[in-house]
Design a protein around this motif. Structure first.
Motif, PDB file in Angstrom:
ATOM      1  N   ASP A   1       0.828  -1.205   0.000  1.00  0.00           N
ATOM      2  CA  ASP A   1       0.000   0.000   0.000  1.00  0.00           C
ATOM      3  C   ASP A   1       0.863   1.256   0.000  1.00  0.00           C
ATOM      4  O   ASP A   1       0.448   2.322   0.438  1.00  0.00           O
ATOM      5  CB  ASP A   1      -0.932   0.012   1.214  1.00  0.00           C
ATOM      6  CG  ASP A   1      -0.162  -0.145   2.529  1.00  0.00           C
ATOM      7  OD1 ASP A   1       1.083  -0.277   2.489  1.00  0.00           O
ATOM      8  OD2 ASP A   1      -0.805  -0.152   3.591  1.00  0.00           O
TER       9      ASP A   1
ATOM     10  N   ASP B   1      -2.935 -11.886   6.483  1.00  0.00           N
ATOM     11  CA  ASP B   1      -4.075 -10.981   6.307  1.00  0.00           C
ATOM     12  C   ASP B   1      -3.798  -9.937   5.231  1.00  0.00           C
ATOM     13  O   ASP B   1      -4.679  -9.603   4.429  1.00  0.00           O
ATOM     14  CB  ASP B   1      -4.418 -10.288   7.629  1.00  0.00           C
ATOM     15  CG  ASP B   1      -5.221 -11.184   8.563  1.00  0.00           C
ATOM     16  OD1 ASP B   1      -5.960 -12.053   8.059  1.00  0.00           O
ATOM     17  OD2 ASP B   1      -5.099 -11.024   9.780  1.00  0.00           O
ATOM     18  N   LYS B   2      -2.567  -9.415   5.199  1.00  0.00           N
ATOM     19  CA  LYS B   2      -2.222  -8.415   4.187  1.00  0.00           C
ATOM     20  C   LYS B   2      -2.242  -9.037   2.784  1.00  0.00           C
ATOM     21  O   LYS B   2      -2.706  -8.399   1.824  1.00  0.00           O
ATOM     22  CB  LYS B   2      -0.839  -7.821   4.478  1.00  0.00           C
ATOM     23  CG  LYS B   2      -0.429  -6.744   3.474  1.00  0.00           C
ATOM     24  CD  LYS B   2       0.883  -6.084   3.856  1.00  0.00           C
ATOM     25  CE  LYS B   2       2.058  -6.982   3.631  1.00  0.00           C
ATOM     26  NZ  LYS B   2       3.350  -6.281   3.821  1.00  0.00           N
TER      27      LYS B   2
ATOM     28  N   ARG C   1      -5.804  -9.261   1.702  1.00  0.00           N
ATOM     29  CA  ARG C   1      -6.338  -7.928   1.364  1.00  0.00           C
ATOM     30  C   ARG C   1      -5.842  -7.478  -0.001  1.00  0.00           C
ATOM     31  O   ARG C   1      -6.610  -6.931  -0.799  1.00  0.00           O
ATOM     32  CB  ARG C   1      -5.934  -6.907   2.427  1.00  0.00           C
ATOM     33  CG  ARG C   1      -6.751  -6.967   3.711  1.00  0.00           C
ATOM     34  CD  ARG C   1      -6.593  -5.687   4.524  1.00  0.00           C
ATOM     35  NE  ARG C   1      -5.205  -5.432   4.880  1.00  0.00           N
ATOM     36  CZ  ARG C   1      -4.615  -5.896   5.979  1.00  0.00           C
ATOM     37  NH1 ARG C   1      -5.304  -6.643   6.829  1.00  0.00           N
ATOM     38  NH2 ARG C   1      -3.360  -5.610   6.243  1.00  0.00           N
ATOM     39  N   LEU C   2      -4.546  -7.675  -0.290  1.00  0.00           N
ATOM     40  CA  LEU C   2      -4.013  -7.280  -1.594  1.00  0.00           C
ATOM     41  C   LEU C   2      -4.657  -8.085  -2.712  1.00  0.00           C
ATOM     42  O   LEU C   2      -4.960  -7.548  -3.787  1.00  0.00           O
ATOM     43  CB  LEU C   2      -2.489  -7.457  -1.610  1.00  0.00           C
ATOM     44  CG  LEU C   2      -1.691  -6.424  -0.824  1.00  0.00           C
ATOM     45  CD1 LEU C   2      -0.233  -6.851  -0.710  1.00  0.00           C
ATOM     46  CD2 LEU C   2      -1.783  -5.045  -1.478  1.00  0.00           C
ATOM     47  N   TYR C   3      -4.846  -9.373  -2.475  1.00  0.00           N
ATOM     48  CA  TYR C   3      -5.550 -10.207  -3.460  1.00  0.00           C
ATOM     49  C   TYR C   3      -6.914  -9.599  -3.781  1.00  0.00           C
ATOM     50  O   TYR C   3      -7.289  -9.434  -4.952  1.00  0.00           O
ATOM     51  CB  TYR C   3      -5.721 -11.630  -2.917  1.00  0.00           C
ATOM     52  CG  TYR C   3      -6.927 -12.343  -3.485  1.00  0.00           C
ATOM     53  CD1 TYR C   3      -6.904 -12.873  -4.775  1.00  0.00           C
ATOM     54  CD2 TYR C   3      -8.114 -12.451  -2.747  1.00  0.00           C
ATOM     55  CE1 TYR C   3      -8.025 -13.501  -5.305  1.00  0.00           C
ATOM     56  CE2 TYR C   3      -9.230 -13.069  -3.271  1.00  0.00           C
ATOM     57  CZ  TYR C   3      -9.183 -13.597  -4.547  1.00  0.00           C
ATOM     58  OH  TYR C   3     -10.293 -14.199  -5.078  1.00  0.00           O
ATOM     59  N   ARG C   4      -7.629  -9.245  -2.752  1.00  0.00           N
ATOM     60  CA  ARG C   4      -8.994  -8.743  -2.922  1.00  0.00           C
ATOM     61  C   ARG C   4      -9.005  -7.340  -3.532  1.00  0.00           C
ATOM     62  O   ARG C   4      -9.724  -7.073  -4.506  1.00  0.00           O
ATOM     63  CB  ARG C   4      -9.684  -8.732  -1.563  1.00  0.00           C
ATOM     64  CG  ARG C   4     -11.150  -8.324  -1.592  1.00  0.00           C
ATOM     65  CD  ARG C   4     -11.713  -8.294  -0.170  1.00  0.00           C
ATOM     66  NE  ARG C   4     -10.989  -7.338   0.663  1.00  0.00           N
ATOM     67  CZ  ARG C   4     -10.556  -7.612   1.899  1.00  0.00           C
ATOM     68  NH1 ARG C   4     -10.744  -8.805   2.433  1.00  0.00           N
ATOM     69  NH2 ARG C   4      -9.921  -6.672   2.596  1.00  0.00           N
ATOM     70  N   ASP C   5      -8.188  -6.440  -2.978  1.00  0.00           N
ATOM     71  CA  ASP C   5      -8.265  -5.031  -3.371  1.00  0.00           C
ATOM     72  C   ASP C   5      -7.634  -4.754  -4.729  1.00  0.00           C
ATOM     73  O   ASP C   5      -8.066  -3.834  -5.439  1.00  0.00           O
ATOM     74  CB  ASP C   5      -7.601  -4.155  -2.309  1.00  0.00           C
ATOM     75  CG  ASP C   5      -8.314  -4.220  -0.968  1.00  0.00           C
ATOM     76  OD1 ASP C   5      -9.454  -4.718  -0.920  1.00  0.00           O
ATOM     77  OD2 ASP C   5      -7.713  -3.796   0.042  1.00  0.00           O
TER      78      ASP C   5
ATOM     79  N   GLN D   1      -8.704 -12.511   7.649  1.00  0.00           N
ATOM     80  CA  GLN D   1      -9.211 -12.035   6.368  1.00  0.00           C
ATOM     81  C   GLN D   1      -9.591 -13.193   5.455  1.00  0.00           C
ATOM     82  O   GLN D   1     -10.586 -13.138   4.741  1.00  0.00           O
ATOM     83  CB  GLN D   1      -8.159 -11.155   5.683  1.00  0.00           C
ATOM     84  CG  GLN D   1      -7.901  -9.826   6.354  1.00  0.00           C
ATOM     85  CD  GLN D   1      -9.037  -8.848   6.152  1.00  0.00           C
ATOM     86  OE1 GLN D   1      -9.679  -8.822   5.117  1.00  0.00           O
ATOM     87  NE2 GLN D   1      -9.292  -8.038   7.171  1.00  0.00           N
TER      88      GLN D   1
ATOM     89  N   THR E   1     -13.229 -14.255   2.864  1.00  0.00           N
ATOM     90  CA  THR E   1     -12.939 -13.774   1.514  1.00  0.00           C
ATOM     91  C   THR E   1     -13.315 -14.817   0.465  1.00  0.00           C
ATOM     92  O   THR E   1     -13.094 -16.015   0.659  1.00  0.00           O
ATOM     93  CB  THR E   1     -11.443 -13.423   1.383  1.00  0.00           C
ATOM     94  OG1 THR E   1     -11.128 -12.359   2.303  1.00  0.00           O
ATOM     95  CG2 THR E   1     -11.098 -12.970  -0.028  1.00  0.00           C
TER      96      THR E   1
END
Length: 546
Positions: free
Chosen positions: A40, A265-266, A269-273, A294, A298
């Motif tokens: 990020d 978890d990160k 999140r990167l996979y999703r976002d 996460q 997901t």
């Protein structure tokens, strides 16, 4: 040797060397506005990637790096690592990706053995190198990598990475040179003796990239990486060039996401976002992502994941498939650059429900193009392709390391009789599909019979309460060796030895294993020891339980 005919080139004909710079330029030409993302923290285009590589080349040259020198890199998976993958070899130097998970003594050994001249080091590893600096006799200086404000250090730092790039010219020339020149160097993560240096030339890396691109993109049954995909590595970039995929993704010009330090978890999140569609990792990290906070909430239905590095059990593959992931298996090793085989599903396999495809997806797959692979017995004779006959896997291809750095005797042992000996045992079925049975050193020899530790792990993993498992052989006065198992239970579940034995009895009744293969020692543990790249550390387990 057969007499061949070689025609002289026309006057002025250009001899096109296979150099890493060609991979970068292909991606920039095809998708100059596509994105490179670092967690990020940062995002920029391929056009900017090319400029940053040129700036980094000028920084390295100003620091005194010349063709043939060795540049060490200690960093997480970042845009900086990607830039080093290109800039260092493109000026004719050798990139040494240091395994940051080795012990301090091993890090010092590998850096001295490699003869590192300049070191690029992330703030997180500055304290380690401050401790080792007095032992690193050849290192002339350090470039500091930071995600925040550069930390104060006693190291002789030449500057901070981003500041140096900002001050450098974006204009740099990359001359042609011999494609057989060494481009990269890293060290194996074996559990015995000192790590061994494995090196690869520009030619080998370009050929591996071209082959990987064709293998990943061309086959309908395994469309892993195509122009519309979004790529995120979950294999450390210090280990076998992150399986070579950053080179392939860059040549293709697709969106790339570099996660930095691995935090489950990160990663989710990167996979999703960021819309990630393709990643690769070892089974341990896949399990960690599925189990993360996460991960439990997901939808993974668009994620294609290539598993390698250690055996993928039926149980874990089933868990991932039930969560929507499309699972593939591959096989290779540090010495092979690494790609040797990949899941290859036939039409009849793809017609099956996903739950029934798992058995095929966890097999090691078929050899990819330009890989000659054999299974041979102790006398070097090839065994039958019947899915049952066992032997050692030996290989040839254009991208295999030609030896170990400064260790010709060990290199000759690796390349006995002109074939690279993997040390893995396997079988090949009538369709040409390879199945790894075990490492030669991990096969359990009990009462005159061989037991595959991987086969036992696979069967144990199919119990619903099992989250992770490792099986090793330990000495036994009567039987020679006996298997023991380490089992991690699913959160909230429990299992005891009686229950596990009852589970395995069904496989005895069906003839898949003999009754003496059932472990009489089972240790229910919170975690299983791992190596620096996330593989099960069976040597340590044996030492702990002998």
């Amino acid at each position: 040797m057969a007499k061949t005919k070689i025609m002289p080139p026309a006057a002025g004909a250009y001899a096109y060397p296979l150099l890493i710079k060609r991979l970068l330029m292909s991606g920039v030409q095809h998708q100059p506005d596509q994105q490179i993302i670092y967690a990020d923290t940062l995002r920029y285009t391929y056009r900017e990637l090319e400029q940053r590589v040129r700036r980094l080349a000028n920084v390295l040259r100003a620091a005194g790096v010349q063709a043939g020198d060795t540049v060490a890199l200690l960093d997480w998976d970042s845009h900086r690592s990607l830039e080093c993958f290109f800039a260092v070899p493109m000026i004719g130097a050798v990139l040494h990706t240091v395994n940051i998970r080795l012990s301090p003594e091993q890090v010092a050994y590998t850096m001295n053995h490699a003869g590192d001249d300049l070191v690029l080091v992330h703030d997180d590893f500055v304290p380690l190198l401050e401790q080792l600096h007095g032992q690193l006799g050849k290192v002339k200086g350090y470039l500091q990598l930071t995600d925040r404000e550069a930390a104060a250090t006693s190291l002789p730092v030449l500057g901070e990475y981003e500041a140096l790039l900002d001050a450098a010219s974006p204009e740099a020339e990359f001359e042609d040179f011999d494609e057989q020149s060494v481009a990269t160097l890293f060290y194996t993560t074996g559990t015995t003796g000192n790590p061994k240096g494995v090196y690869f030339s520009h030619r080998q890396l370009v050929l591996h990239t071209l082959n990987q691109l064709g293998t990943f993109a061309a086959y309908d049954g395994q469309p892993l990486l195509r122009s519309s995909d979004v790529y995120m590595p979950i294999t450390p970039m210090f280990h076998v060039h992150a399986w070579g995929v950053p080179y392939t993704a860059t040549m293709l010009g697709i969106k790339q996401v570099y996660p930095g330090r691995y935090e489950p978890d990160k990663l989710v999140r990167l996979y999703r976002d960021e819309g990630v569609t393709f990643s690769h990792c070892v089974p341990t990290l896949l399990q960690m992502m599925l189990d993360s906070e996460q991960g439990r909430h997901t939808d993974f239905s668009r994620w294609k994941i290539l598993l390698g590095g250690s055996a993928l059990t039926h149980g874990l593959a089933r868990q991932a498939s039930e969560r929507g992931m499309l699972i593939f298996s591959g096989y290779g090793m540090s010495e092979t650059c690494p790609l040797l085989t990949l899941t290859h599903l036939h039409d009849e396999d793809l017609a099956l429900p996903m739950c029934e495809q798992v058995a095929q997806r966890i097999k090691t797959g078929a050899p990819v193009a330009m890989v000659d692979l054999r299974i041979v017995d102790a006398a070097g004779v090839e065994v039958a392709h019947d899915g049952e006959s066992l032997g050692e896997i030996v290989v040839r291809s254009p991208w295999l390391t030609q030896g170990y750095l400064h260790e010709p005797e060990k290199g000759a042992e690796l390349w006995q009789d002109g074939w690279l000996h993997t040390g893995d045992m396997g079988s090949i079925d009538r369709h040409g599909v390879l199945e790894i049975k075990d490492r030669i050193k991990d096969v359990i020899k009990t009462g005159g019979e061989w037991i595959s530790s991987l086969a036992l792990e696979n069967l144990i993993s199919q119990h619903a309460a099992v989250n992770a498992v490792a099986v090793v052989g330990i000495p036994d006065e009567h039987w020679g060796e006996r298997p023991i198992a380490l089992v991690v239970c699913m959160p909230g579940d429990s299992l005891d030895q009686v229950g596990l034995e009852a589970h395995l009895k069904q496989f005895v009744d069906s003839g898949q294993i003999n009754k003496w293969a059932i472990p009489r020692q089972v240790h229910f543990v919170a975690d299983i020891p791992k190596t620096s790249v996330g593989k099960i550390n069976k040597k340590l387990i044996r030492e702990m339980h002998c």
